[in-house]
Design a protein around this motif. Sequence first.
Motif, short mmCIF file in Angstrom:
data_model
loop_
_atom_site.label_atom_id
_atom_site.label_comp_id
_atom_site.label_asym_id
_atom_site.label_seq_id
_atom_site.Cartn_x
_atom_site.Cartn_y
_atom_site.Cartn_z
N TYR A 72 0.83 -1.21 0.00
CA TYR A 72 0.00 0.00 0.00
C TYR A 72 0.87 1.26 0.00
N TRP A 73 1.90 1.28 0.82
CA TRP A 73 2.72 2.48 0.93
C TRP A 73 3.57 2.70 -0.30
N ARG A 74 3.94 1.63 -1.02
CA ARG A 74 4.75 1.81 -2.22
C ARG A 74 3.92 2.19 -3.43
N HIS A 75 2.63 1.85 -3.43
CA HIS A 75 1.80 2.06 -4.62
C HIS A 75 0.71 3.10 -4.42
N ARG A 76 0.93 4.03 -3.53
CA ARG A 76 -0.05 5.09 -3.37
C ARG A 76 0.00 6.05 -4.55
N ARG A 77 -1.13 6.68 -4.85
CA ARG A 77 -1.17 7.66 -5.92
C ARG A 77 -0.70 9.00 -5.39
N ARG A 78 0.04 9.71 -6.21
CA ARG A 78 0.54 11.02 -5.83
C ARG A 78 -0.14 12.07 -6.70
N ARG A 79 -0.69 13.07 -6.06
CA ARG A 79 -1.31 14.15 -6.80
C ARG A 79 -0.68 15.46 -6.39
N ARG A 80 -0.71 16.40 -7.32
CA ARG A 80 -0.14 17.71 -7.04
C ARG A 80 -1.16 18.78 -7.38
N ARG A 81 -1.18 19.82 -6.59
CA ARG A 81 -2.01 20.97 -6.91
C ARG A 81 -1.23 22.22 -6.57
N ARG A 82 -1.62 23.29 -7.21
CA ARG A 82 -0.93 24.56 -6.98
C ARG A 82 -1.60 25.33 -5.85
N GLY A 83 -0.78 26.03 -5.08
CA GLY A 83 -1.30 26.89 -4.03
C GLY A 83 -0.62 28.25 -4.13
N TRP A 84 -1.06 29.16 -3.33
CA TRP A 84 -0.51 30.50 -3.30
C TRP A 84 0.09 30.78 -1.94
N ARG A 85 1.24 31.44 -1.90
CA ARG A 85 1.82 31.89 -0.65
C ARG A 85 2.17 33.37 -0.76
N HIS A 86 2.07 34.05 0.36
CA HIS A 86 2.41 35.47 0.38
C HIS A 86 3.89 35.62 0.71
N VAL A 87 4.57 36.46 -0.06
CA VAL A 87 5.99 36.74 0.14
C VAL A 87 6.12 38.24 0.36
N ARG A 99 7.59 47.95 2.88
CA ARG A 99 7.36 46.52 2.76
C ARG A 99 6.54 46.25 1.52
N ARG A 100 7.07 45.40 0.66
CA ARG A 100 6.36 45.01 -0.56
C ARG A 100 5.96 43.55 -0.43
N CYS A 101 4.70 43.27 -0.70
CA CYS A 101 4.19 41.90 -0.60
C CYS A 101 3.58 41.50 -1.93
N TRP A 102 3.72 40.24 -2.28
CA TRP A 102 3.12 39.70 -3.48
C TRP A 102 2.83 38.23 -3.27
N ARG A 103 2.07 37.65 -4.19
CA ARG A 103 1.70 36.23 -4.10
C ARG A 103 2.55 35.44 -5.08
N GLU A 104 3.01 34.27 -4.64
CA GLU A 104 3.76 33.36 -5.50
C GLU A 104 3.08 32.01 -5.51
N ARG A 105 3.16 31.33 -6.63
CA ARG A 105 2.58 30.00 -6.74
C ARG A 105 3.59 28.96 -6.28
N TYR A 106 3.08 27.87 -5.68
CA TYR A 106 3.93 26.75 -5.30
C TYR A 106 3.10 25.48 -5.39
N TRP A 107 3.79 24.34 -5.44
CA TRP A 107 3.12 23.05 -5.59
C TRP A 107 2.88 22.41 -4.23
N ILE A 108 1.68 21.82 -4.05
CA ILE A 108 1.34 21.06 -2.86
C ILE A 108 1.22 19.60 -3.29
N ASN A 109 2.00 18.72 -2.64
CA ASN A 109 1.94 17.29 -2.94
C ASN A 109 0.93 16.62 -2.03
N ILE A 110 0.06 15.81 -2.60
CA ILE A 110 -0.97 15.09 -1.85
C ILE A 110 -0.79 13.60 -2.13
N TRP A 111 -0.63 12.82 -1.09
CA TRP A 111 -0.51 11.37 -1.22
C TRP A 111 -1.83 10.75 -0.82
N LEU A 112 -2.43 9.98 -1.71
CA LEU A 112 -3.70 9.30 -1.41
C LEU A 112 -3.47 7.84 -1.12
#
Length: 112
Positions: A72-87, A99-112
């Motif tokens: 089960y642990w070796r054959h789990r599906r891996r999914r990725r989605r994008r999220g936003w973080r403030h920098v 102070r200058r702030c902006w949003r950057e995209r980053y990937w979130i890994n989800i293991w099912l």
Amino acid sequence: MERRLFLTGMLGVAGAAALASLAGPGKAVAGIPGGNGILDELDKPDNAVFEGDDPAEVELVSHRHHHYGDWYWRHRRRRRRRGWRHVCRRVWRHGRWRRRCWRERYWINIWL
């Protein structure tokens, strides 16, 4: 900010060391009772432990039954989605820090 926290922590450690050196070891033992107590009994070695002449036995144990779910642990599906973080960054503009702030995209890994 990190430097300020680091320096504050270092000053706190130095202050604690200074207080400990002022107190000295003579004042620290004031709370320990000086009579017959449980601590005196614990310091004595137990001779019954050393009286056994029979050699130590080695018991072979298999821990493989703990790994029944490896598939089960070796054959789990891996999914990725994008999220936003403030920098936020500080920049020097017009004679003062801004102070200058902006949003950057980053990937979130989800293991099912």
